[in-house]
Scaffold this motif. Structure first.
Motif, PDB file in Angstrom:
ATOM      1  N   PRO A  34       0.813  -1.226   0.000  1.00 38.13           N
ATOM      2  CA  PRO A  34       0.000   0.000   0.000  1.00 38.13           C
ATOM      3  C   PRO A  34       0.842   1.270   0.000  1.00 38.13           C
ATOM      4  O   PRO A  34       0.386   2.317  -0.450  1.00 38.13           O
ATOM      5  N   ALA A  35       2.069   1.188   0.484  1.00 39.52           N
ATOM      6  CA  ALA A  35       2.920   2.380   0.522  1.00 39.52           C
ATOM      7  C   ALA A  35       3.222   2.902  -0.878  1.00 39.52           C
ATOM      8  O   ALA A  35       3.581   4.072  -1.048  1.00 39.52           O
ATOM      9  N   ARG A  36       3.053   2.064  -1.897  1.00 43.32           N
ATOM     10  CA  ARG A  36       3.350   2.474  -3.271  1.00 43.32           C
ATOM     11  C   ARG A  36       2.105   2.992  -4.006  1.00 43.32           C
ATOM     12  O   ARG A  36       2.189   3.425  -5.148  1.00 43.32           O
ATOM     13  N   LEU A  37       0.962   2.943  -3.345  1.00 48.93           N
ATOM     14  CA  LEU A  37      -0.277   3.369  -3.997  1.00 48.93           C
ATOM     15  C   LEU A  37      -0.311   4.879  -4.203  1.00 48.93           C
ATOM     16  O   LEU A  37       0.054   5.643  -3.311  1.00 48.93           O
ATOM     17  N   GLU A  38      -0.776   5.283  -5.360  1.00 49.26           N
ATOM     18  CA  GLU A  38      -1.073   6.694  -5.638  1.00 49.26           C
ATOM     19  C   GLU A  38      -2.468   6.736  -6.250  1.00 49.26           C
ATOM     20  O   GLU A  38      -2.631   6.947  -7.444  1.00 49.26           O
ATOM     21  N   LEU A  39      -3.477   6.504  -5.413  1.00 45.01           N
ATOM     22  CA  LEU A  39      -4.860   6.394  -5.874  1.00 45.01           C
ATOM     23  C   LEU A  39      -5.775   7.305  -5.061  1.00 45.01           C
ATOM     24  O   LEU A  39      -5.425   7.729  -3.952  1.00 45.01           O
ATOM     25  N   GLU A  40      -6.945   7.552  -5.632  1.00 42.89           N
ATOM     26  CA  GLU A  40      -8.005   8.258  -4.922  1.00 42.89           C
ATOM     27  C   GLU A  40      -9.176   7.305  -4.736  1.00 42.89           C
ATOM     28  O   GLU A  40      -9.651   6.704  -5.691  1.00 42.89           O
ATOM     29  N   PHE A  41      -9.615   7.147  -3.509  1.00 40.76           N
ATOM     30  CA  PHE A  41     -10.776   6.318  -3.192  1.00 40.76           C
ATOM     31  C   PHE A  41     -11.921   7.231  -2.764  1.00 40.76           C
ATOM     32  O   PHE A  41     -11.722   8.165  -1.974  1.00 40.76           O
ATOM     33  N   THR A  42     -13.102   6.956  -3.286  1.00 38.16           N
ATOM     34  CA  THR A  42     -14.283   7.747  -2.959  1.00 38.16           C
ATOM     35  C   THR A  42     -15.265   6.890  -2.177  1.00 38.16           C
ATOM     36  O   THR A  42     -15.606   5.785  -2.597  1.00 38.16           O
ATOM     37  N   VAL A  43     -15.719   7.400  -1.043  1.00 40.44           N
ATOM     38  CA  VAL A  43     -16.608   6.655  -0.157  1.00 40.44           C
ATOM     39  C   VAL A  43     -17.923   7.402   0.009  1.00 40.44           C
ATOM     40  O   VAL A  43     -17.933   8.617   0.203  1.00 40.44           O
ATOM     41  N   GLY A  44     -19.016   6.677  -0.081  1.00 39.29           N
ATOM     42  CA  GLY A  44     -20.324   7.235   0.216  1.00 39.29           C
ATOM     43  C   GLY A  44     -20.615   7.072   1.698  1.00 39.29           C
ATOM     44  O   GLY A  44     -20.891   5.967   2.164  1.00 39.29           O
ATOM     45  N   PHE A  45     -20.515   8.161   2.440  1.00 36.62           N
ATOM     46  CA  PHE A  45     -20.685   8.156   3.897  1.00 36.62           C
ATOM     47  C   PHE A  45     -21.819   9.091   4.295  1.00 36.62           C
ATOM     48  O   PHE A  45     -21.993  10.168   3.710  1.00 36.62           O
ATOM     49  N   ARG A  46     -22.560   8.737   5.335  1.00 36.32           N
ATOM     50  CA  ARG A  46     -23.361   9.713   6.063  1.00 36.32           C
ATOM     51  C   ARG A  46     -22.401  10.558   6.908  1.00 36.32           C
ATOM     52  O   ARG A  46     -21.303  10.122   7.249  1.00 36.32           O
ATOM     53  N   ASP A  47     -22.838  11.773   7.272  1.00 41.57           N
ATOM     54  CA  ASP A  47     -21.934  12.620   8.043  1.00 41.57           C
ATOM     55  C   ASP A  47     -21.622  12.006   9.411  1.00 41.57           C
ATOM     56  O   ASP A  47     -20.528  12.189   9.951  1.00 41.57           O
ATOM     57  N   ILE A  48     -22.561  11.241   9.959  1.00 39.21           N
ATOM     58  CA  ILE A  48     -22.310  10.571  11.235  1.00 39.21           C
ATOM     59  C   ILE A  48     -21.145   9.597  11.105  1.00 39.21           C
ATOM     60  O   ILE A  48     -20.243   9.548  11.936  1.00 39.21           O
ATOM     61  N   LEU A  49     -21.155   8.803  10.038  1.00 38.91           N
ATOM     62  CA  LEU A  49     -20.108   7.811   9.851  1.00 38.91           C
ATOM     63  C   LEU A  49     -18.773   8.469   9.514  1.00 38.91           C
ATOM     64  O   LEU A  49     -17.714   7.909   9.808  1.00 38.91           O
ATOM     65  N   GLU A  50     -18.820   9.634   8.877  1.00 39.81           N
ATOM     66  CA  GLU A  50     -17.582  10.393   8.667  1.00 39.81           C
ATOM     67  C   GLU A  50     -16.890  10.646   9.999  1.00 39.81           C
ATOM     68  O   GLU A  50     -15.699  10.412  10.157  1.00 39.81           O
ATOM     69  N   SER A  51     -17.667  11.155  10.948  1.00 43.29           N
ATOM     70  CA  SER A  51     -17.086  11.502  12.248  1.00 43.29           C
ATOM     71  C   SER A  51     -16.546  10.277  12.972  1.00 43.29           C
ATOM     72  O   SER A  51     -15.528  10.353  13.669  1.00 43.29           O
ATOM     73  N   ILE A  52     -17.224   9.162  12.811  1.00 46.62           N
ATOM     74  CA  ILE A  52     -16.820   7.939  13.498  1.00 46.62           C
ATOM     75  C   ILE A  52     -15.595   7.314  12.845  1.00 46.62           C
ATOM     76  O   ILE A  52     -14.662   6.869  13.518  1.00 46.62           O
ATOM     77  N   ALA A  53     -15.559   7.274  11.503  1.00 40.79           N
ATOM     78  CA  ALA A  53     -14.548   6.494  10.799  1.00 40.79           C
ATOM     79  C   ALA A  53     -13.337   7.293  10.331  1.00 40.79           C
ATOM     80  O   ALA A  53     -12.209   6.784  10.366  1.00 40.79           O
ATOM     81  N   LEU A  54     -13.554   8.517   9.851  1.00 40.96           N
ATOM     82  CA  LEU A  54     -12.472   9.206   9.144  1.00 40.96           C
ATOM     83  C   LEU A  54     -11.240   9.527   9.994  1.00 40.96           C
ATOM     84  O   LEU A  54     -10.119   9.401   9.493  1.00 40.96           O
ATOM     85  N   PRO A  55     -11.377   9.956  11.260  1.00 43.96           N
ATOM     86  CA  PRO A  55     -10.143  10.229  12.024  1.00 43.96           C
ATOM     87  C   PRO A  55      -9.224   9.014  12.122  1.00 43.96           C
ATOM     88  O   PRO A  55      -8.019   9.117  11.851  1.00 43.96           O
ATOM     89  N   ALA A  56      -9.781   7.859  12.485  1.00 45.74           N
ATOM     90  CA  ALA A  56      -8.956   6.650  12.596  1.00 45.74           C
ATOM     91  C   ALA A  56      -8.482   6.187  11.217  1.00 45.74           C
ATOM     92  O   ALA A  56      -7.350   5.725  11.058  1.00 45.74           O
ATOM     93  N   LEU A  57      -9.355   6.316  10.204  1.00 45.22           N
ATOM     94  CA  LEU A  57      -8.986   5.899   8.854  1.00 45.22           C
ATOM     95  C   LEU A  57      -7.819   6.724   8.331  1.00 45.22           C
ATOM     96  O   LEU A  57      -6.864   6.186   7.741  1.00 45.22           O
ATOM     97  N   LEU A  58      -7.858   8.030   8.545  1.00 42.42           N
ATOM     98  CA  LEU A  58      -6.795   8.889   8.041  1.00 42.42           C
ATOM     99  C   LEU A  58      -5.463   8.579   8.719  1.00 42.42           C
ATOM    100  O   LEU A  58      -4.407   8.559   8.066  1.00 42.42           O
ATOM    101  N   LYS A  59      -5.483   8.319  10.006  1.00 45.55           N
ATOM    102  CA  LYS A  59      -4.243   7.966  10.701  1.00 45.55           C
ATOM    103  C   LYS A  59      -3.629   6.705  10.109  1.00 45.55           C
ATOM    104  O   LYS A  59      -2.406   6.628   9.897  1.00 45.55           O
ATOM    105  N   ARG A  60      -4.474   5.723   9.813  1.00 39.38           N
ATOM    106  CA  ARG A  60      -3.965   4.475   9.252  1.00 39.38           C
ATOM    107  C   ARG A  60      -3.415   4.689   7.840  1.00 39.38           C
ATOM    108  O   ARG A  60      -2.364   4.151   7.493  1.00 39.38           O
ATOM    109  N   ILE A  61      -4.128   5.468   7.048  1.00 37.34           N
ATOM    110  CA  ILE A  61      -3.679   5.713   5.674  1.00 37.34           C
ATOM    111  C   ILE A  61      -2.368   6.497   5.674  1.00 37.34           C
ATOM    112  O   ILE A  61      -1.461   6.200   4.880  1.00 37.34           O
ATOM    113  N   GLU A  62      -2.237   7.469   6.538  1.00 35.11           N
ATOM    114  CA  GLU A  62      -0.979   8.218   6.618  1.00 35.11           C
ATOM    115  C   GLU A  62       0.181   7.303   6.996  1.00 35.11           C
ATOM    116  O   GLU A  62       1.313   7.502   6.535  1.00 35.11           O
ATOM    117  N   ARG A  63      -0.109   6.283   7.787  1.00 37.49           N
ATOM    118  CA  ARG A  63       0.932   5.355   8.221  1.00 37.49           C
ATOM    119  C   ARG A  63       1.259   4.326   7.134  1.00 37.49           C
ATOM    120  O   ARG A  63       2.431   4.008   6.897  1.00 37.49           O
TER     121      ARG A  63
END
Length: 306
Positions: free
Chosen positions: A94-123
């Motif tokens: 995954p470190a070699r990926l240069e892609l854009e992923f699009t997710v259909g989220f409700r705003d509630i699920l954004e708040s629940i998932a995105l902070p942890a998801l972004l930390k993992r993706i940055e890592r």
């Protein structure tokens, strides 16, 4: 003199191998999922290419000529090599990926998932970009087929036959009100229905709870309709309006806003949170990795229903 042709169809060697292995055109046709005429035609083409009868009939079997017996070890070795090559899974990093992923989220699920998801993706994949947006329920199949959405996480939605899904969690509704609200110590059904409410409706539709209450002739007093749950929670934290919201989101906001969280005094079944993706991306290593990241973030962020 043998003829050679650079346009030789390599699939003909699969037919040769099947006839050689199974001893006849009919058996080869069954194994290859072809018609007998198709196998016969393929055999004729290969005979023409190689200038040899290839097989001699003896009773119910086709016996290979000397040319076939001589060449078959090399033919089978090459076929096995091609088959193995086609099924080799390159190492996915995954470190070699240069892609854009699009997710259909409700705003509630954004708040629940995105902070942890972004930390993992940055890592794990620092060059990956994520876009989140809301999708109308009737657009799931079209958006997925068009490839404009990598993944959807939502309540149960209708999708076409190529839409795959997995339930991630179950969620329940609770009532949010300002800390110190007169109903914060105890909330009965009659109190809930007598109170005034703020609701959320991004597309202007009537919420499932109000549809359910309306079927029994009961209605809430809706004072304000918002587009987003966070703004609705802010309103509830500073007024006497009640907000009905999924439990995990309410618990998440209780550390950010001065609110009290109480059980909904109306019996409702827990509702599932489901991930959806198109079958064409199911085996793709990059999409599979991204789905796993999102699913684990959702599963970790939604408190189990007890």
């Amino acid at each position: 003199m043998e003829r050679t042709d650079s346009r030789l169809d390599l699939n003909l060697f699969r037919v040769l191998d099947a006839i050689y292995t199974y001893g006849g055109v009919s058996a080869a046709a069954r194994v290859l999922h072809l018609t007998q005429p198709a196998v016969t035609h393929a055999l004729k083409r290969l005979r023409d290419h190689l200038g040899d009868p290839l097989f001699i009939r003896q009773g119910n079997r086709l016996l290979p000529t000397e040319k076939v017996r001589t060449m078959m070890p090399a033919v089978q070795a090459h076929l096995e090599g091609l088959h193995a090559t086609a099924h080799v899974q390159p190492h996915f990093d995954p470190a070699r990926l240069e892609l854009e992923f699009t997710v259909g989220f409700r705003d509630i699920l954004e708040s629940i998932a995105l902070p942890a998801l972004l930390k993992r993706i940055e890592r794990e994949a620092p060059r990956v970009r994520v876009v989140s947006h809301r999708i109308a329920a009737g657009e799931v199949d079209r958006e997925m087929r068009a490839g404009t959405l990598s993944l959807i996480v939502d309540r149960p939605l209708r999708g076409g036959p190529q839409i795959m899904s997995r339930q991630l969690a179950e969620e329940t509704l609770v009532v949010v009100m300002r800390a110190g609200h007169p109903l914060a110590s105890s909330l009965k059904r009659s109190d809930y229905l007598a109170a005034q409410h703020v609701t959320v409706s991004p597309f202007g539709e009537i919420g499932a709870l109000d549809v359910l209450l309306g079927q029994s002739g009961t209605f809430r007093q809706i004072r304000l309709v918002c587009q987003h749950y966070f703004s609705a929670c802010q309103i509830a934290s500073g007024t006497d309006l009640l907000l009905t919201v999924p439990r995990s989101y309410a618990l998440h906001l209780s550390s950010l806003l001065p609110i009290a969280v109480l059980p909904l005094p109306i019996k409702l079944k827990a509702f599932p949170i489901v991930a959806y993706w198109h079958a064409s991306t199911h085996d793709d290593p990059a999409h599979a990795w991204f789905r796993r990241c999102v699913m684990e973030a959702i599963e970790a962020g939604i408190a189990p229903v007890r």
